[in-house]
Structures are given as C-alpha cells and as structure tokens.
Design an enzyme around this catalytic site. Sequence first.
Site, mmCIF file in Angstrom:
data_model
loop_
_atom_site.group_PDB
_atom_site.id
_atom_site.type_symbol
_atom_site.label_atom_id
_atom_site.label_comp_id
_atom_site.label_asym_id
_atom_site.label_seq_id
_atom_site.Cartn_x
_atom_site.Cartn_y
_atom_site.Cartn_z
ATOM 1 C CD GLU A 119 -2.463 -1.207 2.801
ATOM 2 O OE1 GLU A 119 -2.232 -0.306 3.636
ATOM 3 O OE2 GLU A 119 -3.205 -2.164 3.047
ATOM 4 C CE1 TYR A 147 1.973 14.441 10.843
ATOM 5 C CE2 TYR A 147 2.434 15.346 8.675
ATOM 6 C CZ TYR A 147 1.610 14.633 9.522
ATOM 7 O OH TYR A 147 0.446 14.110 9.035
ATOM 8 C CB CYS A 176 -3.277 34.784 11.815
ATOM 9 S SG CYS A 176 -3.643 36.009 10.566
ATOM 10 C CD GLU A 177 -2.553 28.575 13.741
ATOM 11 O OE1 GLU A 177 -1.798 27.920 14.487
ATOM 12 O OE2 GLU A 177 -3.729 28.275 13.506
#
Length: 407
Positions: free
Chosen positions: A291, A334, A359-360
């Site tokens: 997969e 991450y 806005c972060e």
Amino acid sequence: MKNKMKSPLEYKKNTLHFDGQSLNLIAQKWQTPFYLYSKKTIEFYYNDFTLKAQEQGLDDILICYAIKANNNKDVLKLLRKLGSGADVVSGGELKLALKAGIHPSKIVFSGVGKTDEEIEMALKCHKNGIFSFNVESLEELADINRIAKKLNKVARVAFRLNPQVHAKTHRYIATGNKTHKFGILAEDILAGLKSKKYWSHSKLVGLSIHIGSQLTEMKATKEAIKELSDLALKINRPLEFLDLGGGLGIDYTEEERKELTSTAEYMKAIHEALDAFYYKKTDERPKIVFEPGRILVGKMGILISKVIRTKVSGGNHFTIIDAGMNDLIRPALYEAHHDIYPVMRKTKEISTDIVGPICESADCFGSAMKLPPMKNGDFVVIDNAGAYGHTMSSTYNERQRVKEVLL
Ligand code: LLP
C-alpha cells in the site's frame, strides 16, 4: 540540488527547470500558489517499485496505492493505467478510486472508523464487493458481517495485525505500537477466528500490517513481518494474500538522506524477512500486497509560490510567500523539513525565515534558510510536496484550496 532520489527539478543556467521546462515560464501561467506534478516521475517510481519487487522474486504482487497521499484525479488515472489498485480509508476515497476506473477487485479499505454507510457502499460497488476490508477491530468485523448479511453478500476481510513494534518515525505517523488505535492484537485475532458469530457472511482472505509512514530504516518492518508470519502460520489456513502496508520514506532532510532505505533495499529486506519467517516454514505462497503512498508520489510534486514581500524585524529577516500552512501543513504539523529553492538562483545568499501569510507562528516553511535575497514577485519552489500536500490542505483563514497541475 540536495536530492538523492530521482527528482524532476534541475537548474539550467541558474533557472530552475521541472522536467526540462523553465519554471520561470510555468510559474507565470497559473495563479500562485499551485502544485505542479510530474507524470514522468510518478511513472518512474511506480515502475521502479514493481521492478525492485520482481528483482527479489516477488512476482505475485498487488500494488494498492494509498490514495490519501495524493488523490488528484489525473494522478489516480495515471496510476490505474500503470496497473495500480487502491488503498482507501473513506467512502469519499472509494468513490474517487472507482471514478478513476480502479477495479473493486484491486481495492483494499483500511481505517479504524469505517461507517455502516461506507461498508455498505464497498459491498455494493461490485457483485463480489472489494478485494478486502482490512479490519481493525472485532467490533468492526461484527458490523461488516451484519451488513453483508443484510445485503446477502459475503465480505472479503483481512485482519490488520497490530504487531507491537516501534517504527522509527515521527510519533504522529507511527501506527504499530500496542497502545495505538490501529490493528488487532494477535491473541484477539485468534479468538475472533474461533468465534462463529463473525463468519456467517465474512470470509478471511488475508492478513495485513501497516506500522507507520516515512520509514527510512527497516528494523521494525522486519520485526512486523515476523509477527505477521508467526500469526499466518498459527492460523494455518490458506490465505490469498499478505498485505505489508505502505510506509517507505523519501529523503526530505540531510539525516534522512544518510539513512534512507532505497526501494531495492526495502524489497530486499522484505524478501529476506518473508523468507526467514514464512517461506522456509510453509509451502503457501500468498500474493503480497503493498500500500505505498509517499514513495510513489512524494518526489513528483512541488508547491510553487510567489514572494509577497520581505520584512526585517528584531534582527530577523523574513521572506513572506503566498503559500501558507493551509496549503502544505507538514512543516507546521510534524515540524517536517521541505527543501526550498529560488526559481532564479544567485550566488549571494542571506539567512531568512520563509513564512506564509497565515495568522499562526507555526506557518513557517523554514527558519534561517540560506537563500538569495528575494523581492516581491520572485518565485520559490517548495520541494517534495507530492505526498500529503494538497490532500491535507484546508481553507483555513478563508483561503481557496490551490490548483494542481500535472505536467
Ligand atoms: N496504508 C495505510 C493503512 C496507511 O495508513 C497509510 C498512511 C499508507 C498505507 C501509506 O503510507 P505511505 O506509504 O504514504 O507512508 N500525513 C503524514 C503521513 C500519514 C500517513 C497515514 N497513513 C505525512 O505527511 O507525513
């Protein structure tokens, strides 16, 4: 260019090119930011995956591409043409796979939270349903059996084993520990097999594992294959397939470049583990299902963005670009590293933070990066963005989801 693996990017006379075409020209054709994908690179990685399996004597395989990595319809159609099946984790992904022409007999359905509606959709999409429901709990198996009974069908199921191994990767994308929500412990699988209540309308066709994503070393993978083999031998009944999941990583960072397991090494490790723990102990030769997600599409995509303006504050230099964490969330989520390249290369370099407009403070693609000084309107490329880029994007801050272009 820091790529160790095959990449569509290359500088020619200080202008960045993508599959031989000038990115300075391409970048002006569409509104930035946008994703650009290389058909040639997908073909390379798909064919390479198959070839490297064959070189290890793994001839009877089924590749079920993990659609969550990139669900662009042209990408799916291309992979279908190359022979790929699909690993889906929702009714939405199942619909996309079917729409791209992927046959239900090549579709596996993973995920801990399949709803009744999704199970019904998968059972109904073909007279034989799908290739496999990779079941993640006995509770889910009871639901599948109940719904199959209602529809007068037999569901093809594989147990996803929780092999209790610790994959070396970011903790958010490791999935094989005992405490994780994924998979079923071996003892519970054995108990489930003994209990008649699950099996009136379900048939066990395989076993599966998936221990995590962005794996660059194979220790945990080998351990998991041992656990899977032990279980298959204990079950002692013919299985159509063993599904080894996805997870093979690509080289995002210098460290990963050093450690990286190539596709050839991955297949070798898998073959050695199957041989030692399974083939030597039985004459059964079930199909091997894979997969893969990231390894097939990670390297084929870039995010092209434009500099809005630069800013100097408190001794820091910022290059503000028009792509944000809503377009590519991996660095924010991450703390993932993506290489960034200017489309026009210059010899002079400065140290700058490449940030988006969201806005972060997590909306940062790289701190203190060594890049040429850039001005408004210059283009930059965020590399290795083909997997988990667009599929994880959102409309946060009321922004549009960006365009994807397949070259
Ligand atoms: N099979 C199952 C059951 C999975 O859960 C996944 C990925 C795959 C296959 C494909 O794994 P791959 O070959 O792509 O590693 N958003 C994260 C990655 C999440 C992976 C989730 N499951 C990232 O951006 O790194």
